[in-house]
Motif scaffolding. Structure first.
Motif, mmCIF file in Angstrom:
data_model
loop_
_atom_site.group_PDB
_atom_site.id
_atom_site.type_symbol
_atom_site.label_atom_id
_atom_site.label_comp_id
_atom_site.label_asym_id
_atom_site.label_seq_id
_atom_site.Cartn_x
_atom_site.Cartn_y
_atom_site.Cartn_z
ATOM 1 N N TYR A 161 0.835 -1.188 0.000
ATOM 2 C CA TYR A 161 0.000 0.000 0.000
ATOM 3 C C TYR A 161 0.877 1.248 0.000
ATOM 4 O O TYR A 161 2.007 1.235 0.507
ATOM 5 N N PRO A 162 0.345 2.345 -0.530
ATOM 6 C CA PRO A 162 1.089 3.605 -0.459
ATOM 7 C C PRO A 162 1.172 4.097 0.978
ATOM 8 O O PRO A 162 0.298 3.807 1.804
ATOM 9 N N LEU A 163 2.212 4.860 1.260
ATOM 10 C CA LEU A 163 2.477 5.324 2.623
ATOM 11 C C LEU A 163 2.509 6.849 2.679
ATOM 12 O O LEU A 163 3.198 7.498 1.889
ATOM 13 N N PHE A 164 1.777 7.397 3.626
ATOM 14 C CA PHE A 164 1.784 8.827 3.927
ATOM 15 C C PHE A 164 2.426 8.965 5.300
ATOM 16 O O PHE A 164 1.824 8.642 6.321
ATOM 17 N N PHE A 165 3.672 9.426 5.336
ATOM 18 C CA PHE A 165 4.484 9.504 6.547
ATOM 19 C C PHE A 165 4.440 10.958 7.008
ATOM 20 O O PHE A 165 5.123 11.822 6.457
ATOM 21 N N ALA A 166 3.599 11.244 8.019
ATOM 22 C CA ALA A 166 3.198 12.624 8.322
ATOM 23 C C ALA A 166 3.710 13.081 9.683
ATOM 24 O O ALA A 166 3.520 12.403 10.698
ATOM 25 N N LEU A 167 4.300 14.268 9.700
ATOM 26 C CA LEU A 167 4.906 14.822 10.909
ATOM 27 C C LEU A 167 4.041 15.935 11.501
ATOM 28 O O LEU A 167 3.512 16.779 10.766
ATOM 29 N N HIS A 168 3.938 15.947 12.804
ATOM 30 C CA HIS A 168 3.189 16.988 13.508
ATOM 31 C C HIS A 168 3.980 18.302 13.512
ATOM 32 O O HIS A 168 5.177 18.337 13.225
ATOM 33 N N GLY A 169 3.315 19.374 13.881
ATOM 34 C CA GLY A 169 3.986 20.658 14.027
ATOM 35 C C GLY A 169 4.660 20.780 15.381
ATOM 36 O O GLY A 169 4.463 19.948 16.274
ATOM 37 N N ASN A 170 5.473 21.816 15.551
ATOM 38 C CA ASN A 170 6.083 22.070 16.847
ATOM 39 C C ASN A 170 5.012 22.401 17.882
ATOM 40 O O ASN A 170 4.049 23.128 17.601
ATOM 41 N N GLY A 171 5.194 21.851 19.079
ATOM 42 C CA GLY A 171 4.217 22.057 20.141
ATOM 43 C C GLY A 171 2.964 21.230 19.976
ATOM 44 O O GLY A 171 1.987 21.413 20.705
ATOM 45 N N ASP A 172 2.992 20.292 19.034
ATOM 46 C CA ASP A 172 1.827 19.459 18.744
ATOM 47 C C ASP A 172 2.210 17.999 18.960
ATOM 48 O O ASP A 172 3.273 17.696 19.501
ATOM 49 N N ASN A 173 1.368 17.074 18.523
ATOM 50 C CA ASN A 173 1.646 15.667 18.748
ATOM 51 C C ASN A 173 1.050 14.823 17.627
ATOM 52 O O ASN A 173 0.263 15.306 16.810
ATOM 53 N N SER A 174 1.418 13.553 17.618
ATOM 54 C CA SER A 174 1.045 12.689 16.504
ATOM 55 C C SER A 174 -0.433 12.297 16.518
ATOM 56 O O SER A 174 -0.980 11.944 15.470
ATOM 57 N N MET A 175 -1.104 12.369 17.676
ATOM 58 C CA MET A 175 -2.538 12.092 17.667
ATOM 59 C C MET A 175 -3.282 13.141 16.847
ATOM 60 O O MET A 175 -4.214 12.822 16.098
ATOM 61 N N HIS A 176 -2.873 14.397 16.969
ATOM 62 C CA HIS A 176 -3.495 15.437 16.151
ATOM 63 C C HIS A 176 -3.190 15.227 14.673
ATOM 64 O O HIS A 176 -3.998 15.580 13.803
ATOM 65 N N THR A 177 -2.024 14.662 14.373
ATOM 66 C CA THR A 177 -1.699 14.335 12.987
ATOM 67 C C THR A 177 -2.683 13.310 12.439
ATOM 68 O O THR A 177 -3.166 13.433 11.310
ATOM 69 N N LEU A 178 -2.994 12.309 13.242
ATOM 70 C CA LEU A 178 -3.979 11.302 12.809
ATOM 71 C C LEU A 178 -5.333 11.946 12.536
ATOM 72 O O LEU A 178 -5.985 11.646 11.536
ATOM 73 N N TYR A 179 -5.775 12.822 13.436
ATOM 74 C CA TYR A 179 -7.056 13.503 13.228
ATOM 75 C C TYR A 179 -7.015 14.325 11.943
ATOM 76 O O TYR A 179 -7.986 14.376 11.185
ATOM 77 N N GLY A 180 -5.882 14.981 11.694
ATOM 78 C CA GLY A 180 -5.780 15.872 10.559
ATOM 79 C C GLY A 180 -5.856 15.179 9.214
ATOM 80 O O GLY A 180 -6.432 15.704 8.264
ATOM 81 N N TRP A 181 -5.270 13.966 9.136
ATOM 82 C CA TRP A 181 -5.166 13.281 7.842
ATOM 83 C C TRP A 181 -5.946 11.968 7.793
ATOM 84 O O TRP A 181 -5.753 11.168 6.878
ATOM 85 N N ASN A 182 -6.821 11.713 8.756
ATOM 86 C CA ASN A 182 -7.404 10.371 8.899
ATOM 87 C C ASN A 182 -8.215 9.907 7.697
ATOM 88 O O ASN A 182 -8.450 8.712 7.532
#
Length: 315
Positions: free
Chosen positions: A125-146
């Motif tokens: 499968y294709p992979l989207f390897f996504a980084l959070h912003g400074n002062g943020d976290n990876s759970m918000h990354t999941l919400y952002g691109w889910n």
């Protein structure tokens, strides 16, 4: 006054704080903060700061105590350098809570997290390897691109080992960040079958600068990069990227940059200059301005990502 999004609330909180309306700010956070549980740690921090500002140190420490009891923590820099908490330094209960926070910070640094969403069936499968912003976290990354899981992409959200608080992590040390990310990318490959021809490095804010550097330097052979509101010390000076851009020329790399129309934290002119430098040096890159958006994830991410994937050639 009622708010639909945390960004709307935070904007008013910032305005009132700047105007030194500390009591009004505390009342607003008390009334509206519970609507945004995903930002509970920051809201508790702000409430404690406002309580200290209006001369209620016991209340400020009680708010901090409740936050720590919920598993939240604030790093050494925040504990010791927050102006609002200067008056609390040395208080026995404040120092006890500080010690708990410092221990949790050490544990977070030792074990950086990564969250992965992906199809259940075998790939690749294709992979989207996504980084959070400074002062943020990876759970918000999941919400952002889910929404990506709706089109059978693997979404991996690594969290920086540079921990500032229980929900705030940064990429300030870029050398350490790149080493960590290469290892976490390897971990994704150990868990999922990844299509090597459809790997996208992505990032929001400082995560965008970090993802761009990761793509250009090339320790991970990505097909392209998608940056949302990219920001950071070198984004502000695009010419500093020329050596890395020229090094990446000829690797068939393509990019797509998304910037909110009302994003005032990002220098739009410098982003446009960066896009021109990339295109002029053999790395095709498209810039799209998202109407009405501030420094945040758009609600309809899939719409923008599909255009990005078409441009990069991974759709």
């Amino acid at each position: 006054m009622s708010f639909e999004t945390y960004d709307d609330l935070f904007e008013v909180v910032s305005e009132q704080y700047t105007a030194q309306k500390y009591r009004e700010t505390l009342d607003l956070l008390d009334a509206e903060g519970a609507k945004f549980p995903e930002h509970a740690s920051m809201i508790a921090y702000l409430r404690s700061c406002m309580a200290a500002r209006i001369g209620l140190p016991e209340h400020a420490i009680q708010i901090l105590s409740e936050a720590v009891a919920r598993g939240f923590w604030y790093g050494a820099e925040t504990i010791r350098q927050t102006p609002s908490w200067i008056s609390l330094q040395g208080d026995p209960e404040f120092e006890r809570l500080a010690a708990v926070c410092f221990q949790r910070q050490l544990e977070a640094v030792k074990d950086p997290k990564m969250y992965i969403l992906g199809p259940d069936e075998l790939g690749p499968y294709p992979l989207f390897f996504a980084l959070h912003g400074n002062g943020d976290n990876s759970m918000h990354t999941l919400y952002g691109w889910n929404n990506l899981i709706d089109i059978d992409w693997i979404l991996a959200a690594p969290q920086s080992a540079q921990a500032e608080s229980s929900d705030g992590y940064v990429w300030n040390n870029q050398s350490a960040a790149l080493r960590q990310l290469v290892q976490q990318f390897t971990d994704v490959g150990n868990e999922y079958q990844v299509d090597p021809e459809r790997i996208i490095l992505a990032g929001f804010s400082m995560g965008g600068e970090t993802a761009l550097r990761l793509a250009l330097i090339g320790p991970i052979e990505a097909r392209g990069f998608v940056l949302l509101g990219p920001g950071g010390p070198t984004i502000d000076d695009p010419e500093e990227w020329l050596p890395e851009i020229r090094e990446a020329k000829g690797r068939n790399l393509r990019g797509y940059i998304l910037v909110g129309e009302h994003d005032r934290t990002i220098p739009h002119d410098q982003i446009k200059r960066m896009v021109k430098l990339l295109n002029d040096n053999g790395i095709p890159c498209e810039l799209e301005i998202i109407p009405g958006l501030r420094h945040a994830y758009p609600s309809n991410t899939l719409e923008y990502l599909q255009r990005a994937f078409n441009f990069i050639g991974v759709a």
